[in-house]
Scaffold this motif. Structure first.
Motif, short mmCIF file in Angstrom:
data_model
loop_
_atom_site.label_atom_id
_atom_site.label_comp_id
_atom_site.label_asym_id
_atom_site.label_seq_id
_atom_site.Cartn_x
_atom_site.Cartn_y
_atom_site.Cartn_z
N MET A 1 1.19 -0.70 0.18
CA MET A 1 -0.50 -0.10 -0.32
C MET A 1 0.70 1.11 -0.21
N ALA A 2 0.62 2.38 -0.62
CA ALA A 2 0.86 3.32 -1.37
C ALA A 2 -0.01 4.80 -1.02
N GLN A 3 0.41 5.63 -0.70
CA GLN A 3 -0.13 6.57 -1.52
C GLN A 3 0.85 8.19 -1.18
N PHE A 4 0.22 8.57 -2.27
CA PHE A 4 1.41 10.11 -2.83
C PHE A 4 0.73 11.35 -2.36
N LYS A 5 1.36 12.33 -1.98
CA LYS A 5 0.74 13.13 -2.07
C LYS A 5 1.68 14.20 -2.71
N VAL A 6 1.03 15.60 -3.57
CA VAL A 6 2.63 16.42 -4.06
C VAL A 6 1.22 17.68 -3.97
N TYR A 7 2.74 18.46 -3.39
CA TYR A 7 2.46 19.71 -2.87
C TYR A 7 2.92 20.47 -4.36
N GLY A 8 2.31 21.69 -4.73
CA GLY A 8 3.22 23.17 -5.97
C GLY A 8 2.46 23.81 -6.02
N PHE A 51 2.37 28.78 -0.60
CA PHE A 51 3.24 27.74 -1.29
C PHE A 51 5.19 28.50 -1.21
N PRO A 52 5.56 28.37 -0.19
CA PRO A 52 6.52 29.83 0.05
C PRO A 52 7.44 28.36 -0.58
N THR A 53 8.95 28.81 -1.52
CA THR A 53 9.50 28.33 -2.01
C THR A 53 11.49 28.67 -1.32
N PRO A 54 11.57 28.00 -1.06
CA PRO A 54 12.75 27.93 -0.18
C PRO A 54 13.79 28.72 -0.39
N GLU A 55 14.47 28.98 0.01
CA GLU A 55 15.96 29.67 -0.53
C GLU A 55 16.92 28.82 -1.13
N GLY A 56 16.78 28.98 -2.64
CA GLY A 56 17.78 28.33 -3.31
C GLY A 56 17.02 27.45 -4.23
N VAL A 63 6.90 19.20 -3.58
CA VAL A 63 7.01 18.21 -2.18
C VAL A 63 6.14 17.58 -2.39
N VAL A 64 7.14 15.47 -2.66
CA VAL A 64 5.99 14.16 -2.73
C VAL A 64 5.80 13.53 -1.72
N GLU A 65 5.12 13.59 -1.04
CA GLU A 65 5.01 13.30 0.44
C GLU A 65 4.66 11.65 0.41
N VAL A 66 5.53 10.41 0.17
CA VAL A 66 4.84 8.91 0.47
C VAL A 66 4.76 7.97 0.98
N VAL A 67 3.32 7.44 1.36
CA VAL A 67 3.02 7.01 2.94
C VAL A 67 3.01 5.96 2.88
N VAL A 101 11.35 14.94 -1.35
CA VAL A 101 10.66 13.83 -1.33
C VAL A 101 10.48 13.32 -0.23
N VAL A 102 9.58 12.62 0.55
CA VAL A 102 9.75 12.34 1.66
C VAL A 102 9.62 11.18 2.04
N VAL A 103 9.62 9.83 2.69
CA VAL A 103 8.39 8.32 3.12
C VAL A 103 8.18 8.42 4.48
N LEU A 104 6.96 8.29 4.17
CA LEU A 104 6.68 7.90 5.88
C LEU A 104 6.08 6.90 6.11
N GLU A 105 6.16 6.21 6.61
CA GLU A 105 5.95 4.38 7.05
C GLU A 105 5.51 4.11 8.04
N PRO A 106 4.07 4.34 8.44
CA PRO A 106 3.26 4.05 9.75
C PRO A 106 3.56 2.69 9.79
N PRO A 107 3.01 1.92 11.20
CA PRO A 107 3.16 0.53 11.32
C PRO A 107 1.54 0.14 10.52
N ARG A 108 1.95 -1.09 9.73
CA ARG A 108 0.41 -0.98 9.47
C ARG A 108 -0.82 -1.00 10.63
#
Length: 129
Positions: A1-8, A51-56, A63-67, A101-108
């Motif tokens: 199982m995986a869910q993707f959240k994409v912010y921009g 959605f502020p843009t960080p310096e650089g 931003v992509v969050e993968v749960v 990208v951040v990968v998050l893995e909550p316990p099943r």
């Protein structure tokens, strides 16, 4: 199982949405071992002031969050991240500095799916890749 959240930023994310979704899905299937039919992508296009843009980074910062269920090896997760960075640059001209990208893995047992706790589901695919 995986869910993707994409912010921009909306002006960047909306036109790139289909290509980014295809890119994420190919990497998830080929590297993480998700079944072809598993495609859970949610897009959050935002106004620049929300959605502020960080310096650089540029206005294309994304931003992509993968749960996902835990179980994949560190090597597999690193290969997945490297694949995303390479494909985003080659296919979408999105510089790696503008992709986070951040990968998050909550316990099943912390998932609730189809009326069951996630650790009671019988999966048709492996997560220990």
């Amino acid at each position: 199982m995986a869910q993707f959240k994409v912010y921009g930023r909306a002006d960047v994310l909306r036109p790139a949405r289909a290509g980014l979704s295809d890119l994420l899905h190919r990497a998830a299937v080929e590297v993480l071992g998700l079944p072809e039919a598993k495609r859970f992508h949610r897009f959050f296009p935002m106004d620049p002031e929300d959605f502020p843009t960080p310096e650089g980074r540029t206005h294309r910062y994304t931003v992509v969050e993968v749960v996902m269920f835990p179980g994949r090896s560190v090597a597999t997760k690193k290969a997945f991240l490297r694949r995303l960075f390479a494909d985003a640059q080659a296919q979408l001209d999105l510089d790696p500095v503008d992709l986070e990208v951040v990968v998050l893995e909550p316990p099943r047992h912390d998932w609730g799916i189809r009326g069951l706790p996630g650790d009671e589901l019988d999966l048709t695919y492996r997560v220990d890749v």
